[in-house]
Each structure stands twice: as structure tokens, then as C-alpha cells.
Design a protein around this motif. Sequence first.
Motif, PDB file in Angstrom:
ATOM      1  N   ALA A 153     -38.042 -30.597  94.682  1.00  0.00           N
ATOM      2  CA  ALA A 153     -37.324 -30.054  93.529  1.00  0.00           C
ATOM      3  C   ALA A 153     -37.432 -30.995  92.325  1.00  0.00           C
ATOM      4  CB  ALA A 153     -35.872 -29.800  93.887  1.00  0.00           C
ATOM      5  N   THR A 154     -37.233 -32.299  92.585  1.00  0.00           N
ATOM      6  CA  THR A 154     -37.369 -33.298  91.517  1.00  0.00           C
ATOM      7  C   THR A 154     -38.738 -33.223  90.861  1.00  0.00           C
ATOM      8  OG1 THR A 154     -35.834 -34.824  92.600  1.00  0.00           O
ATOM      9  CG2 THR A 154     -37.394 -35.780  91.037  1.00  0.00           C
ATOM     10  N   SER A 155     -39.764 -33.077  91.685  1.00  0.00           N
ATOM     11  CA  SER A 155     -41.152 -33.145  91.211  1.00  0.00           C
ATOM     12  C   SER A 155     -41.713 -31.788  90.827  1.00  0.00           C
ATOM     13  CB  SER A 155     -42.028 -33.749  92.321  1.00  0.00           C
ATOM     14  OG  SER A 155     -41.491 -34.946  92.812  1.00  0.00           O
ATOM     15  N   SER A 156     -40.876 -30.758  90.777  1.00  0.00           N
ATOM     16  CA  SER A 156     -41.373 -29.380  90.691  1.00  0.00           C
ATOM     17  C   SER A 156     -42.356 -29.157  89.547  1.00  0.00           C
ATOM     18  CB  SER A 156     -40.203 -28.401  90.581  1.00  0.00           C
ATOM     19  OG  SER A 156     -39.355 -28.726  89.491  1.00  0.00           O
ATOM     20  N   MET A 157     -42.077 -29.702  88.374  1.00  0.00           N
ATOM     21  CA  MET A 157     -42.964 -29.462  87.236  1.00  0.00           C
ATOM     22  C   MET A 157     -44.291 -30.202  87.412  1.00  0.00           C
ATOM     23  SD  MET A 157     -40.211 -29.552  84.087  1.00  0.00           S
ATOM     24  CE  MET A 157     -41.278 -28.726  82.896  1.00  0.00           C
ATOM     25  N   ALA A 158     -44.234 -31.403  87.982  1.00  0.00           N
ATOM     26  CA  ALA A 158     -45.465 -32.156  88.229  1.00  0.00           C
ATOM     27  C   ALA A 158     -46.244 -31.547  89.388  1.00  0.00           C
ATOM     28  CB  ALA A 158     -45.129 -33.619  88.519  1.00  0.00           C
ATOM     29  N   ILE A 159     -45.538 -31.092  90.420  1.00  0.00           N
ATOM     30  CA  ILE A 159     -46.204 -30.408  91.531  1.00  0.00           C
ATOM     31  C   ILE A 159     -46.901 -29.157  91.023  1.00  0.00           C
ATOM     32  CG2 ILE A 159     -45.830 -29.146  93.692  1.00  0.00           C
ATOM     33  CD1 ILE A 159     -43.498 -31.040  94.243  1.00  0.00           C
TER      34      ILE A 159
END
Length: 413
Positions: free
Chosen positions: A394-400
Amino acid sequence: MTISRIAVVGGGIIGTAVARELALREPEATVTVFEKESHLAAHQTGHNSGVVHAGLYYEPGSLKAQLCRRGVEMLVQYAAVNGIPYDECGKLVVAHTTLEVDRLEKIHERARANGVPHVALLDRHEMREIEPNVRGVLALHSPHTAIIDFVALTEAFGNDVLAAGGRIEYNSEVARLDTMGNEVRVALAMPGVESKMTQDAGSFDLVVTCAGLQADRLARASGLEAEPRIVPFSGDYFLIEQPAADVVKGLIYPVPDPAYPFLGVHLTRRIDGALMLGPNAFLSMGREKYTRGYSKGGFDLGDIGSTLGYKGFWKFAKDNVKAAAREARTAVSPKAFIAEAQRFVPDLDPLTVKPGPRGVRAQAMNADGSLVDDFVITTRGRLTQVRNAPSPGATSSMAIAEHIVDKALGSLR
């Protein structure tokens, strides 16, 4: 190559972030999100603690470490622009024994190597300047660890998709994906029909699936590899409301024990001001069952059979008897659950604690019983499937989403 029709399966935070990224990258295409529930963030996204992780634990240079730090930077900016509440309440990882102190010092080294800003080791007096009620012998302080409402974030991503001319098709469960030479056909499950009958939802130039708890089933139905399999683990929380919640100012975590596959009970402030205790981790009786206890509503016989019939699960269980015993204590005894939290905050009043929500974690597992700790993304022509997106997903969602879209579009070149 012209792309005019794109589909994303799954309306959780990863799916909506991917749909948003595709809409930004391919403005001439129409992006359609297929979500089997009546709203976004219905499953893992809507049942987590809301923590924005800073990147303390991950192997330096690993994909998880890189995506976490990139994801946090993107999230901070996006939340500010879109008015999504975001609170850098900070986090203490607290050690109680000499062995935990050694582990904590290694975590500190790893966090610094990952570029986590302003992390510091605090003695017992310094940590109480941050959290007056905490007890321990050494703590790692991460002042920029934060909390957010991930449901609100997911809804904002969905609104971006709609603003770009995309569509969100609710109550649309994708049963199968058929990969052709120049397209992928999407087959939907017939609503209210117990058989395997499907209905055609059309053809697309590119499809990305982010099916979370159902990722392995959708992959197998679409002719992809059986492994890794999803084994669901439930996590129960307890809640303390205001003003009693002020016994903790931010986040208090235990030092991870490499002998256990799950972290254990910790204390987390929520964006609404409540304090959450937990979660524990125990085998779930259903992939999408959020009822506490073991009432009829908390069972899915098909899911139970799928787990118990998987040889990888039994190998995992054999190797983790001690972990299961530890988690079972907190799963069946609220008193034991609260006592775990009181190790860190002895002043926590049990009379202020009440049962809270339950989440279900999509734990990817290999046939040898090992847990999959990294991202698993498979591509077959125009079909890209996210098989595993663990914490800090969830934290990394935009980078993922950037990473997934790179792979998906790259497969068409």
C-alpha cells in the motif's frame, strides 16, 4: 503500436494505482477497471492499519527498498495535492533484550543504507521523550513513518481514472482471461450462478490483473502457473478510542524475530485518532471472511479445503509450530493479546480496550512451504498478472504501479 483498450482487474489500492498510471501513460486509450464488489478497497486495502512505512527493514538495493522509498515520496506529494489526511506521527521499534538490541542495531544500519531520513537509536530515557509511556532498553526512532487513510487514497486514484475518461465496472467478477495473439478476452462470472458459466466482457489490447486474495485462482483459470499459491491469514485488531488512545502518540513496534514469519502485536495510531492493537496472524477460515471468532459467517469450506489440500501449507505448518503456538494464544485469548501490547506500554488500561476490525492477508506460498517475500509479476504477451504484492504494497502503490506498467508496456515492444 496503438493501444486503445486497456483493462485492469481489481479495485484495491494496487489495481487503482495501476489503472491511474496507465491512464496517464496512454491518454488515447480507455482504461476499464473490473471490480467484483460494489465499491473500491473492499478487501486487503480496506482492512489494514493505515501505516505508511519508511523502509526500515528491507534489504538495501532490493526492489522492495527502492519502491518503498520512491512510493513514500510520491505518496506525500499526492496526499498534499489531493487533500488526503497524512500524519507523520513517527514510529519506535522497541527492544527489551540483549538479543533484540543486536537485531535493532542491524535494522538501524539497514534503514540508513536505504536512505530512511533521520532514523536514530534512543536509550530508555530518550525514547520516553517521544513516547512517555513506552518501556524498553533501546528503540529505533523513525520520525517520518506516517499514517493515512488508504481507502480514501484508493478512491482518489479511482477518481483520477474516471477524470481521464476511464470506467470502473463494479459487481463485475472476472472469472477467466483468454490471451490471443493481438488481444485478451475478459470473461465475467455470471452473477448469482453457481456453475462456471461466464459472459463475455469484451477484448482488450492490454490487461493487468491485481486480484489480491484471488490472484492464484485467476492465474490458474487463465492458464498461468499454479505457484505461488495464496494462503489466507487473518489478523485481529483491538481498538482504544479517544481520550484513552492518547496513551500512545504514534506507532510502537516490536523488533522482528527472524524465527517467526509474522511480526506480532504492535500499537498503531489511526488517522481518526483511535489506537489499534495488533494484528496477530492465524490461519483464516476464508479468503474474504472478516467476521471475528468462528461463527458461521467466518467460514468458507471451499477456501478451507483449498488451504488444507495444499502440500506447501503443511510444510509451512511443520516448520512453524512455535510461531503457530504464539499466535494461537492471542487468537483465542483477548487477555493474552492485550498483555502482548502491555509489554511495551504497561500503563495501557485493559478496560479501555474493545474488539476491533479483522483483516485477511494474501500470503503467497511456494510448494516447499516457503513464504514469498517479494513482488511476483508474470507476463504472457498482452496479459500481466500481479501474483504477489506484499507489505509495503500500500505504501509503495504508486511506485509499484510505475514498475508494473513498465513491464506491461514493455511486453508489447
